[in-house]
Design a protein around this motif. Structure first.
Motif, short mmCIF file in Angstrom:
data_model
loop_
_atom_site.label_atom_id
_atom_site.label_comp_id
_atom_site.label_asym_id
_atom_site.label_seq_id
_atom_site.Cartn_x
_atom_site.Cartn_y
_atom_site.Cartn_z
N ARG A 56 0.85 -1.20 0.00
CA ARG A 56 0.00 0.00 0.00
C ARG A 56 0.88 1.23 0.00
NH1 ARG A 56 -3.10 -3.04 -0.99
NH2 ARG A 56 -5.15 -3.60 -0.21
N SER A 58 0.33 4.22 0.01
CA SER A 58 -0.08 5.32 0.89
C SER A 58 0.50 5.15 2.29
CB SER A 58 -1.61 5.40 0.98
OG SER A 58 -2.14 4.16 1.40
N SER A 61 3.21 7.69 3.02
CA SER A 61 2.97 9.13 2.92
C SER A 61 3.32 9.82 4.24
CB SER A 61 1.51 9.38 2.59
OG SER A 61 0.71 8.91 3.64
N ASN A 64 0.57 9.55 6.83
CA ASN A 64 0.48 8.29 7.55
C ASN A 64 1.59 8.18 8.59
OD1 ASN A 64 -0.98 5.83 7.81
ND2 ASN A 64 0.85 4.79 7.03
N ASN A 379 -1.61 0.05 11.94
CA ASN A 379 -1.73 1.06 10.90
C ASN A 379 -1.78 0.39 9.52
OD1 ASN A 379 -0.47 2.81 8.80
ND2 ASN A 379 -0.59 4.34 10.44
N GLY A 380 -0.81 -0.48 9.29
CA GLY A 380 -0.75 -1.13 7.98
C GLY A 380 -1.99 -1.98 7.72
N MET A 381 -2.42 -2.72 8.72
CA MET A 381 -3.58 -3.57 8.54
C MET A 381 -4.82 -2.74 8.23
SD MET A 381 -2.47 -6.57 8.78
CE MET A 381 -4.09 -7.25 8.58
N GLY A 382 -4.86 -1.54 8.81
CA GLY A 382 -6.01 -0.67 8.55
C GLY A 382 -6.09 -0.25 7.09
N LEU A 383 -4.93 -0.27 6.42
CA LEU A 383 -4.92 0.14 5.00
C LEU A 383 -5.28 -1.01 4.07
CD1 LEU A 383 -1.63 2.23 4.92
CD2 LEU A 383 -3.98 3.07 5.02
N MET A 384 -5.27 -2.23 4.58
CA MET A 384 -5.42 -3.37 3.70
C MET A 384 -6.88 -3.64 3.35
SD MET A 384 -2.23 -4.12 3.43
CE MET A 384 -2.30 -5.66 2.56
N GLY A 385 -7.79 -3.18 4.20
CA GLY A 385 -9.20 -3.35 3.90
C GLY A 385 -9.69 -4.79 3.94
N ASP C 181 -14.96 -0.47 4.21
CA ASP C 181 -16.06 -1.03 4.99
C ASP C 181 -15.43 -1.89 6.08
OD1 ASP C 181 -18.03 -2.67 5.99
OD2 ASP C 181 -18.73 -3.39 4.03
N GLN C 182 -15.35 -1.38 7.30
CA GLN C 182 -14.70 -2.17 8.36
C GLN C 182 -15.54 -2.20 9.64
OE1 GLN C 182 -10.56 -2.17 8.97
NE2 GLN C 182 -10.08 -1.04 7.10
N THR C 194 -8.54 4.84 15.03
CA THR C 194 -7.43 4.36 14.20
C THR C 194 -7.96 3.81 12.88
OG1 THR C 194 -6.13 3.85 16.14
CG2 THR C 194 -5.49 2.78 14.10
N ILE C 195 -9.00 3.00 12.98
CA ILE C 195 -9.54 2.39 11.77
C ILE C 195 -9.98 3.47 10.78
CG2 ILE C 195 -11.49 1.05 10.87
CD1 ILE C 195 -11.20 -0.69 13.41
N GLN C 198 -7.11 5.28 9.16
CA GLN C 198 -6.50 4.49 8.09
C GLN C 198 -7.36 4.47 6.84
OE1 GLN C 198 -3.82 4.99 9.76
NE2 GLN C 198 -3.06 3.35 8.45
N MET C 199 -8.69 4.49 7.02
CA MET C 199 -9.57 4.58 5.85
C MET C 199 -9.28 5.85 5.08
SD MET C 199 -13.27 3.61 7.39
CE MET C 199 -13.79 1.94 7.77
N THR C 201 -6.51 7.58 5.13
CA THR C 201 -5.20 7.49 4.49
C THR C 201 -5.29 6.65 3.22
OG1 THR C 201 -4.18 7.59 6.66
CG2 THR C 201 -2.80 6.83 4.85
N GLN C 202 -5.98 5.53 3.36
CA GLN C 202 -6.07 4.58 2.26
C GLN C 202 -6.70 5.22 1.02
OE1 GLN C 202 -8.51 1.31 3.39
NE2 GLN C 202 -8.52 0.40 1.34
#
Ligand SMILES: Nc1ncnc2c1ncn2[C@@H]1O[C@H](COP(=O)(O)OP(=O)(O)OP(=O)(O)O)[C@@H](O)[C@H]1O
Ligand SMILES: Nc1ncnc2c1ncn2[C@@H]1O[C@H](COP(=O)(O)OP(=O)(O)OP(=O)(O)O)[C@@H](O)[C@H]1O
Ligand SMILES: [Mg+2]
Ligand SMILES: [Mg+2]
Lengths: 419, 272, 341, 419, 272
Positions: A56, A58, A61, A64, A379-385, C181-182, C194-195, C198-199, C201-202
């Protein structure tokens, strides 16, 4: 290097400064031998960051990077306090909810009772100290195992939070100073100034130490190595401040967002204080002694009970600070503050950083490094969706990977016999 | 007895649960003298030392130190009186280095900051006097030391301080020839400087070489405390193994009542 | 299963047991339901015992055992999941204790009555509310992020079904764009922040609407939006009409919340429970189909209400929260603006 | 008794049987000296029961007594497995969710796939063994601290449960055999029969041992003491079976409810097996050795890695059994099975019973006694009718009280020097 | 040399991180003989023993056992070859009792059940031969034993088995007079029964009383391995403290290069 003594009349302590070459060789031998201090945790961190950046982009960045600090701050602060307790081979399961209680006190004082922020902060910190004193007394004076005492605390404080929250309401924290702690940044220039002060201070300490030892004819690291260390710190701090001073607003027209998050200097100061206490005061020395061999410490005349009580006070006080940061970040306190995974993450952070659960081994820096690992994973896991199920599984696996980098490099230590 | 004893114990009893280890023990240590405490394995020597240093509470008995009756409840109390002990089980913190162990509990400071250079230098000087030549660095963790090196560190730790009474529990057990000689010389020097020294040892040559008095424990009872010049090598060995020798030692038949209660009447004997 | 002797329990003083599910997913259980149920039981002069299972279903069953042991004649439960719920209801029934499903229907269960708000309807109101606010913002092809409740909470699934039923057609029609969608474990607000961060940021900051499952999660999203100075520009939903949520609505940071008039629900349930405890029956006139047990459960169903800035006053008028709580400090002016007096 | 040797030619082992009087005197000296085995936990239990009975007379009813067993069963079973891990000084944070995973497997096999109950049970137990093997390998072979490995497991298994539950659904367990485990009782006569078998077996073991040792001239307890022990067990078991065979239906017209709950013999059998393994086999001996001094065990030629792996297998397998019981009791499995406080309660149970977190000290019986303490607290608190905040607080305080009975009685041990 | 050695080591190197503790060590133990291994504190004796028993992996070198080259990777390998060791740091499990410690790893069983009576009896018999008279019960935890009692348990544990090579690292350090005599006698008896025995001791009297050969380590190097009859007391002490004595020992100047690399060339000396 041989085992032969340097001078016949005494141990090798009082000798001339070794050369840079031998120092580097020594370091390399130590690394190959598995005695590598913070290296594995840093390595694990680098691996994680690389993987996430590839998956990811992002992740890399500036925004982040800044988020990482505020996201991990509360757990890191609690972990920093836990290190003291773990150093004695004790555990504090209640640290999470203790931070919740302190946050609840903060919110009640500032929002419900309407006092200014500093009164609220003082009340929260004081609450932490009282909690720690009670836990410590129960462990040291009555002799109940700390696991049981703090398990009881875990339950009781959960109830106290509920009661303070009037059975489950959320209380908002809208005081601008409190909200700023976890949500605002330092002006860019102040960031640079603080970094400069930090580097200068470090340089002064290192050089003074060098001069002091050299003057007495004690072994010192070569000057070049000392300078390299100072330079290294300067580069790292400089890079970090540079990154954090980049503009990270989504839309500069609307607002500008840059600078070092305020929690960063807070953590840094506490890290420095904690490290100083542990390594440069006799109190800290006694903590290691009690953790390494309680009976030997007692025989050396150390007041073991006092040490045991004090670490619980430190832990709960740090938990209070963590609770304040958590409340600031959430702009509110709810009955879950300090609950769910906070405690396990905090202990995990300390352990991943290299602190032993059996006592006698650990540093405050471990908590910060381990906290960084935990924060990066989150943090990283939050970006993985991922969906929640998958996310849990992958988080567990990633945590394991980060830890096995550490374990595998330390195995060399065992193999080379220096266990 | 010539001088007044620095430390005098009377009627010390000590049990671990159902096992009575010390029974009505009397003991004295004199300033300027080396008192050797001898006895068979398991006689209770180390237990007696730990009672003196406050590690174990006693079940009964009085302590008189420097003429005043005292209570010693913890090693801190003992240290405050000026009692230093080298324990048989050493009690070093494996996770600390040599200097840190030597100054444990009594660190040198400048302000609130530890004064490491001073401590390192003092440690180096003390160790140099004990013939330790194979220690690579004073910053080595004690967990990586050899048996003899550990023992030397423990001894160095105890003699670093200005104390009045030094007790050494089998200090030379793990030491080499040269080191043993150094330690015995040190023991003698301490006594000559006016300290009271108690030395526990199984080596009769060492005992006779260095001690002024010999106290013999036999199965938890003090069977004799005599001047070294008044007793022979063979007599001491007899006291140790049988509890009596000629006029010395137990007066009744040796205590062999396996499961019963303590024998009636005190059997502490010995003249000086 | 097998029948024994015939010395029946002679002393049948009516006593009602109530098991609430937890205290952390929502403030209503301990803050409102307990209060209103107590009031109703006390008014009727019946004995009662209200307990909370703290989200732990082992606890839940233990409490049920204890209530049956201590002699309740009617048992009202808010199940944590249908399995434990059914175990408890069946056990109660086998001991001759009458039962009510409160707020949540136990699938395959044996409760006499079901009293509830329709959880899917709550979700629908949230979906509709978000759509309304997005329209007000004149957003074009807005990206909508979901901040769902706890993955282990069945109610969260029901809420999601509700808002999905409104929003999914819009995603399919390319009117809206589906964003991240989390789910938020344990409804934990700290994790929610946090979630959501990250959304953001993503997606590189491209989120135009947040469907947050309750006010706590909504507030977490708002705290992150504030940090990025985006609050008020991105509509956020909520649920429960908490003081915090209402204040966020007044401040313009939150678009809407869903108000469930807990008092009505509690009163209706209490009335039925008191009757059952005394060995009487009442007609509800409504039924709900239990798909698993394949039976029609007599039910009282109440309707939730969507709250926007305009009708915050309704909640206060209803006595659910007080003006003093909401209109503190800076909010006093906003209250006046919103017509709260 | 004196320290004097009994015979000059050897230690006191080979002597005649001491008298009853000296045996009782000895026991009393040990108790006063603080060496009291299970006594404190039993004492704490009695205190708790008395207090609750006074506050809430219904606590003492036959129905409540029977409930206690099923309420505490799952946590006790998990705690019994944890004892093995704790004996090595390791920890298994994942035991709770491991039981959840196994329960989820059970439910899927029996309900979704429709296999018979024994296939499902086998699948669940097998899952437990696989989980334990993986955890053990990671700890023993890669050398990651067990706290970190099992923290990762804690997270990952949570996800696995969610995935097995298809993201949050719950699955009913309706198979009558499975439901019976935690919800049905033995016929009264069978209860009596089992109790009789247990007493007879115990008597046989004790008397054989006595004869065996006496024949070789080794020290034995006096015959009267042996008989008293057997009698004691008979009385306790008799009373318990009698209580459980009382009618406890609230309305006998509707149904009768009496007999020993089926989980009781299950726990009893596992307790006997566990105790046998730990105290009568060399495998058990090796567990204590590794826990007491890993290096000494290694030098004695014990395969330390194998022991470490095996205890994780045992722990996870017991967790599987716990999960099956939990699923049976709930008639269903949901994503929270094995979650919330299950793990902390299980570890707490073992520790309260007297098992040390540092290894080398503990028994399976500890888990049962500690599990009973936890169950009694939970059960009693359920009768008090507190609001949730107050309940948490009171639960914590009560737990502390129960533990301090234990701590204070053990303090005597320290005071009398037998640390 | 007369017989072929049972165990022969060649070119053993061992470092801990940057510290080299053993350097090109050669060593041999002969069946039916007692080989005394002497050396100053920290010379590397215990490290050498631990290399032999598989506790430490070596960095370089060969092991030849009974004529065959072997690899010893763990104490289990050593035990399988018939090597028994009494370690200086004893390595007993404090939470187990005397009998349990003595049979650790090699419990007697009947079926799968431990055969406690047999073990208890065997333990009692073995300990009886070692003059332990103060142990109250064989079911006492070793944590409650005195220093000498612990040492005796460790010795008893090692001699209980039919082994080919017994290594004792300072076995008599904590023992009383009578017990020491017993152990030395036992050592002699083992050798007379055809076992190879290696005895580490700092006590020269004991060494000369019981050994057939003497091997001297100096700062990690083997400076001599000679017949006891070919050397004097004073020479051994010189070898220990200075690394050479007359024709024996280090050939070059003593290694004093503090921080440098290993000295060039092998310096292992000694004839037999
Ligand atoms: N904590 C304890 N619990 C029970 N018995 C103990 C304890 N400590 C020591 N003992 C017993 O007390 C007796 C005396 O022990 P002590 O250590 O004082 O002997 P010692 O004279 O120092 O012997 P050594 O010469 O072997 O060191 C021994 O029989 C020992 O087993
Ligand atoms: N794990 C280790 N790490 C680093 N150095 C070590 C380690 N173990 C031993 N050493 C060093 O190796 C050297 C040899 O130690 P060893 O224990 O073999 O000595 P020794 O000959 O047995 O001495 P002693 O007679 O005192 O028992 C010592 O200088 C010691 O400090
Ligand atoms: Mg001793
Ligand atoms: Mg050695």
């Amino acid at each position: 290097m041989s085992t032969t003594a340097v001078k016949q009349e005494g141990p090798a302590a009082v000798t001339s400064t070794p050369s840079v070459g031998s120092h580097v060789r020594d370091y390399w031998r130590r690394v190959r031998g598995g005695d590598i201090g913070a290296l594995p945790a840093v390595l694990g961190l680098l691996v994680l960051c690389t993987v996430f950046s590839i998956l990811r982009p992002s992740f890399l960045s500036a925004g982040n990077f800044a988020n990482l600090f505020t996201q991990g701050a509360a757990v890191t602060l609690i972990a920093m306090g836990l290190v003291f307790v773990l150093l004695l081979g004790e555990i504090d399961l209640s640290a999470g909810f203790a931070s919740g209680v302190c946050a609840a006190v903060l919110a009640n004082v500032v929002t419900v009772l309407g006092y200014p922020w500093y009164v609220a902060v003082a009340a929260a910190v004081l609450t932490g100290m009282v909690i720690g004193t009670i836990l410590g007394l129960l462990v040291a004076k009555i002799g109940i195992p700390s696991f049981v005492v703090t398990l009881a605390g875990f339950l009781a404080f959960q109830g106290v939070v509920l009661l303070l929250m009037e059975e489950g309401r959320n209380i908002s924290v809208r005081d601008s100073v409190l909200v700023a702690i976890a949500n605002r940044n330092l002006p860019p220039l102040l960031g640079w100034a603080l970094a400069a002060v930090a580097v200068a201070g470090y340089a002064a300490v290192q050089l003074l130490r060098y001069r002091n030892r050299a003057a007495r004819g004690l072994v010192t690291d070569p000057m070049a190595v000392v300078l390299a260390r100072i330079g290294g710190l300067a580069v790292i701090l400089g890079l970090a401040v540079y990154m954090l001073n980049l503009e990270r607003s989504r839309n500069v027209l609307i607002s500008s967002l840059k600078g070092v998050p305020i929690v960063v200097p807070i953590i840094a100061v506490l890290l420095i204080i904690g490290t100083f206490v542990l390594h440069r005061t006799s109190y800290g020395r006694h903590i290691y002694a009690v953790g390494g061999n309680k009976e030997a410490a007692r025989r050396a005349g150390i007041n073991v009970d006092r040490i045991r009580i004090s670490v619980f006070v430190i832990c709960s006080t740090m938990a209070a600070v963590g609770g304040i940061v958590a409340a600031s970040r959430a702009n509110s306190v709810d009955p879950n503050t300090g609950g769910s995974n906070v405690l396990l993450y905090a202990v995990g952070a300390a352990v991943i950083g290299g602190t032993s659960l059996f006592g006698g081994k650990g540093r405050v820096l471990d908590a910060v490094l381990g906290g960084a690992v935990v924060a990066v994973i989150d943090n990283g896991m939050g970006l993985m969706g991922y969906s929640s199920g998958v996310k849990y599984v992958v988080t567990g696996v990633v945590l394991l990977l980060a830890a096995s980098v550490d374990a595998l490099s330390r195995r060399r230590a065992a193999a080379s016999g220096s266990r | 007895m010539s001088a007044t004893p620095l430390l005098e114990l009377r009627g010390i009893d000590k049990s671990f649960g159902p096992v009575q280890v010390l029974r009505d023990v009397a003991f004295a240590a004199y300033p300027g003298e080396v008192t050797a405490l001898v006895g068979d394995n398991g006689a209770g020597k180390s237990t007696l030392v730990k009672c003196i240093s406050g590690i174990y509470p006693t079940d009964a008995g009085q302590f008189v130190f420097d003429g005043r009756p005292v209570n010693i409840h913890s090693p801190r109390d003992a240290a405050a009186l000026g009692i230093e002990v080298v324990y048989q089980d050493l009690a070093l913190c494996d996770n600390l280095d040599i200097v840190q162990n030597m100054f444990l509990g009594r660190e040198k400071r400048s302000g609130i900051v530890l004064d490491e250079p001073t401590m390192e230098q003092m440690a180096a000087d003390t160790l140099a006097g004990l013939s330790v030549r194979t220690v690579k660095s004073l910053r080595q963790l004690v967990s990586s030391l050899s048996g003899g090196q550990r023992q030397t560190v423990a001894i160095a730790k105890a003699v670093l301080w200005n104390s009045k009474l030094v007790i050494l529990d089998e200090p030379t057990a793990a030491l080499g020839v040269a080191q043993t000689a150094q330690v015995l010389e040190l023991v003698r020097r301490l006594a000559d400087n006016g300290l009271a020294v108690v030395l526990i040892s199984h080596n009769m040559n060492d005992v006779f070489a260095v001690s002024d008095r010999i106290a013999a424990l036999y199965l938890g009872q003090m069977v004799a405390q005599v001047k070294t010049t008044d007793i022979t090598h063979a007599q001491v060995v007899e006291l140790i193994t049988a509890g009596r020798s000629g006029g010395l030692g137990l007066t009744g038949e040796p205590a062999t009542n396996g499961n019963g209660a303590a024998p009636a009447g005190s059997t502490t004997g010995g003249v000086s | 299963d097998e029948s024994g002797g015939d010395q029946a329990g002679s002393d049948v003083t009516p006593k009602i047991g109530v098991i609430l599910p937890d205290s952390k997913s929502s403030a209503r259980w301990e803050g409102a339901d307990r209060k209103f149920l107590q009031a109703a039981f006390e008014a009727a002069g019946v004995e009662y015992d209200i307990q909370n299972a703290q989200g732990d279903k082992t606890q839940f069953q233990t409490i049920a055992d204890q209530m049956i042991t201590s002699g309740v004649t009617a048992l009202m439960i808010v199940n944590l999941d249908s399995g434990t719920g059914k175990a408890v209801l069946d056990k109660a029934k086998s001991q001759g204790v009458a039962t009510i499903d409160y707020d949540r229907l136990t699938l395959g269960g044996s409760a006499e009555y079901y009293v509830s708000f329709d959880n899917e309807a709550v979700g629908k109101l949230q979906g509709e509310g978000l759509a309304k606010c997005l329209t007000d913002q004149k957003a074009e092809k807005p990206v909508v992020a979901y901040l769902n409740g706890s993955p282990t909470d069945n109610n969260a699934t029901l809420f999601k079904n509700g808002y999905d039923s409104i929003l999914k057609p819009k995603f399919d029609a390319n009117e809206y764009v589906k964003g991240p969608d989390q789910s938020v474990p344990d409804w934990d607000n700290a994790q929610a922040a946090t979630i959501f961060e990250q959304m953001l940021t993503q997606t590189g900051g491209k989120i135009d609407g947040v469907l947050a499952a309750n006010d706590g999660l909504g507030n977490a999203a708002i705290s992150v939006l504030k940090k990025n100075k985006l609050n008020g520009k991105v509509p956020v939903t909520g649920q429960d009409a908490t003081t915090q949520g209402l204040q966020n609505i007044l401040a313009g940071d939150q678009c809407m919340t869903v108000y469930k008039a807990v008092k009505q629900e509690a009163d209706a349930a209490a009335e039925l429970a008191i009757a059952l405890a005394k060995g009487e029956r009442k007609e509800t006139g409504q039924t709900v189909k239990d798909p698993e047990g394949n039976r029609d459960v007599p039910a009282v169903l109440l309707t939730p209400q969507a709250i926007y800035k305009e009708n915050v006053k309704d909640v206060i008028a209803d006595g659910f929260v007080t003006k003093e709580e909401v209109c503190t400090g800076n909010f006093a002016a906003l209250c006046t603006e919103a017509g709260i007096s």
